[in-house]
Design an enzyme around this catalytic site. Structure first.
Site, PDB file in Angstrom:
ATOM      1  N   ASP A  22      40.074  77.544  54.896  1.00  0.00           N
ATOM      2  CA  ASP A  22      40.930  78.381  54.052  1.00  0.00           C
ATOM      3  C   ASP A  22      41.077  79.716  54.760  1.00  0.00           C
ATOM      4  OD1 ASP A  22      39.586  77.191  50.858  1.00  0.00           O
ATOM      5  OD2 ASP A  22      41.107  76.375  52.184  1.00  0.00           O
ATOM      6  N   GLU A  59      45.598  70.011  43.370  1.00  0.00           N
ATOM      7  CA  GLU A  59      44.384  70.717  42.919  1.00  0.00           C
ATOM      8  C   GLU A  59      44.141  70.283  41.477  1.00  0.00           C
ATOM      9  OE1 GLU A  59      45.746  74.671  43.522  1.00  0.00           O
ATOM     10  OE2 GLU A  59      45.616  74.524  45.709  1.00  0.00           O
TER      11      GLU A  59
END
Lengths: 263, 215
Positions: free
Chosen positions: A11, A130
């Site tokens: 990330d 997600e």
């Protein structure tokens, strides 16, 4: 059979790799090029770069990092975060990405999945979901890096994504991400059973046995890991050796030569 | 002086990676989207991902088919990768029947979603799979792009369609997907094809590219 893939998920926030917990917060863990080079030489199967601040700038900003990685790292690179159009995809592929991961833009305009897969091939198009557990059961698909509710059922959305042309589904458990409490096996198992494209499980790896669980009990085709690698809990060698000795179908890797061992 | 290789740029896929990988293997890499550049090349690489018909259209729109045939007739080293390998065949059944370059005799068909024991498996075939010679007794890999790698090496595959050669001799390597045999590497003299991506198969893949550069 293809080996189950172990993928490093980085990330990225500006110049740094960060790691949050349940998509909240961000602790700096290193530099993208250093970490990805290390993982490449340690035998990772693929790398994912996610731009966590793409929404702030209205676009994915990782092109330079992607090009730097593609110059030295010869395994598949998937890039996500703020991918909104075929032009965005073209720019990332030109920079050296092999696949793109799309979430928010696909939820807002599902036809985008078809446009991308038709133009660049479905192998290039990873639908990133997600998923957060609903109190009443099941999971909802979130967008904007875990910040917004879509109202969509994550499993139904995965099925629809495949119908629209996604070549892979990356399913991240928002509840488990960054917690090291293990993957959401039920989530991955349900998605895996619902689609016939490969499923990448993400979110929650904590112990060496988590890999056996996600592969044997949930049928994941690939596993994306972050915290355990970035925080140095385990080396890839530990993970791979433990997996192989547990009888898991993982790619063998010769650490001395940096080449695949003969199987 | 480095060996020259020309990568065909026909509007398809990620050219950056194959160029990087070839450079890393010591090559002097040129890109060409024109017949002249292709005819004059010392070595030629045809990359590609996506649909067969789009790939063939990309070549046709740039008038490259004849140039590629001209090059191959000169017996110089040629390497097709992934879709590039499939395009070397006579035809493909992806989204209808489409003609290929016909460099190696055979067809491109869909990879079955059902294994040999009747179980379903995922399509596309994505991931690292071990690659073997069709005949365990004699690899037949000497003097080919696989001469420096060992049986069981893993390559990164990502495809839903696969090539099947008419002549067994042209299939240099295979991999097993749920009991189904998939053609991994094809070859006829200096003309080779890889279904997996050597530019995405780590150091082993780079070794295969280096070997191609030395053919």
């Amino acid at each position: 059979m293809a080996f189950t893939r172990i993928i490093a998920r980085l990330d990225i926030k500006g110049p740094n790799v960060i790691k949050g917990v349940q998509f909240e917060g961000s602790r700096v863990v290193g530099k993208p090029s250093e970490l990805s080079m290390k993982y490449y030489h340690d035998g990772i199967d693929e790398i994912i770069y996610m731009d966590t601040v793409a929404s702030l700038y209205g676009r994915n900003g990782l092109h330079q990092l992607v090009s730097n990685a593609a110059r030295e790292i010869f395994i598949p690179l998937t890039v996500g975060g703020g991918v909104r159009s075929c032009e965005d995809v073209q720019a990332l592929l030109n920079a050296g990405a092999d696949k793109v991961a799309v979430n928010t833009a696909a939820v807002k305009r599902p036809e985008l999945i078809t446009e991308i897969s038709r133009r660049f091939g479905s192998q290039c198009m990873v639908l990133s979901i997600e998923a957060k557990k609903r109190r009443e059961g099941g999971w909802e698909a979130l967008t904007d890096n875990g910040r917004e509710h879509s109202g969509l059922d994550a499993i139904e959305w995965a099925k629809r994504g495949q119908e629209l042309g996604a070549g892979e589904i990356m399913i991240t458990s928002v509840d488990r991400d960054g917690t090291k409490k293990g993957f959401d096996l039920e989530l991955v198992k349900t998605v895996s059973a619902a689609v016939s494209v490969p499923v990448i499980a993400s979110g929650g790896m904590g112990g060496l046995n988590d890999l056996a669980d996600i592969m044997m009990k949930a049928g994941a085709d690939a596993v994306a890991i972050a915290s355990v690698l970035h925080f140095g809990d385990f080396s890839l060698k530990d993970i791979r050796n433990h997996a192989i000795s547990s009888g898991l179908n993982i790619r063998p890797f010769d650490y001395v030569q940096g080449l695949e061992e003969k199987s | 002086m480095n060996t020259m290789v020309t990568v065909i740029d026909y509007g398809i896929g990620n050219i950056f990676s194959i160029c990087n990988a070839l450079s890393k293997s010591g090559a002097d890499v040129r890109l060409s989207s024109e017949p002249a550049g292709i005819k004059q090349a010392d070595r030629l690489v045809l990359p590609g991902v996506g649909a067969f018909s789009d790939g063939m259209k990309g070549l046709r729109d740039r008038g490259l088919n004849d140039a590629i045939h001209y090059f191959v007739e000169k017996n110089r080293p040629f390497l097709g990768i992934c879709l590039g390998m499939q395009m070397m065949m006579d035809e493909s059944e992806e989204f209808g029947i489409h003609s290929g370059l016909g460099l190696i005799s055979g067809k491109v068909k869909a990879v079955s979603d059902t294994g040999s024991k009747g179980e379903k498996h995922k399509i596309p075939h994505i991931g690292w799979s071990p690659v073997f010679p069709p005949d365990v007794e004699n690899t037949g890999w000497q003097n080919t792009i696989l001469s420096e790698v060992s049986p069981g090496f893993t390559g990164y595959f990502v495809h839903s369609y696969g090539a099947v050669t008419n002549n067994q001799k042209n299939t240099l390597a295979i991999c097993d997907y749920g009991g189904i045999r998939i053609t991994a590497v094809i070859g006829r003299g200096p003309v080779s094809g890889c279904q997996f991506h050597p530019e995405k198969s780590g150091e082993t893949g780079l070794k295969i590219l280096e070997t191609f550069m030395r053919l």
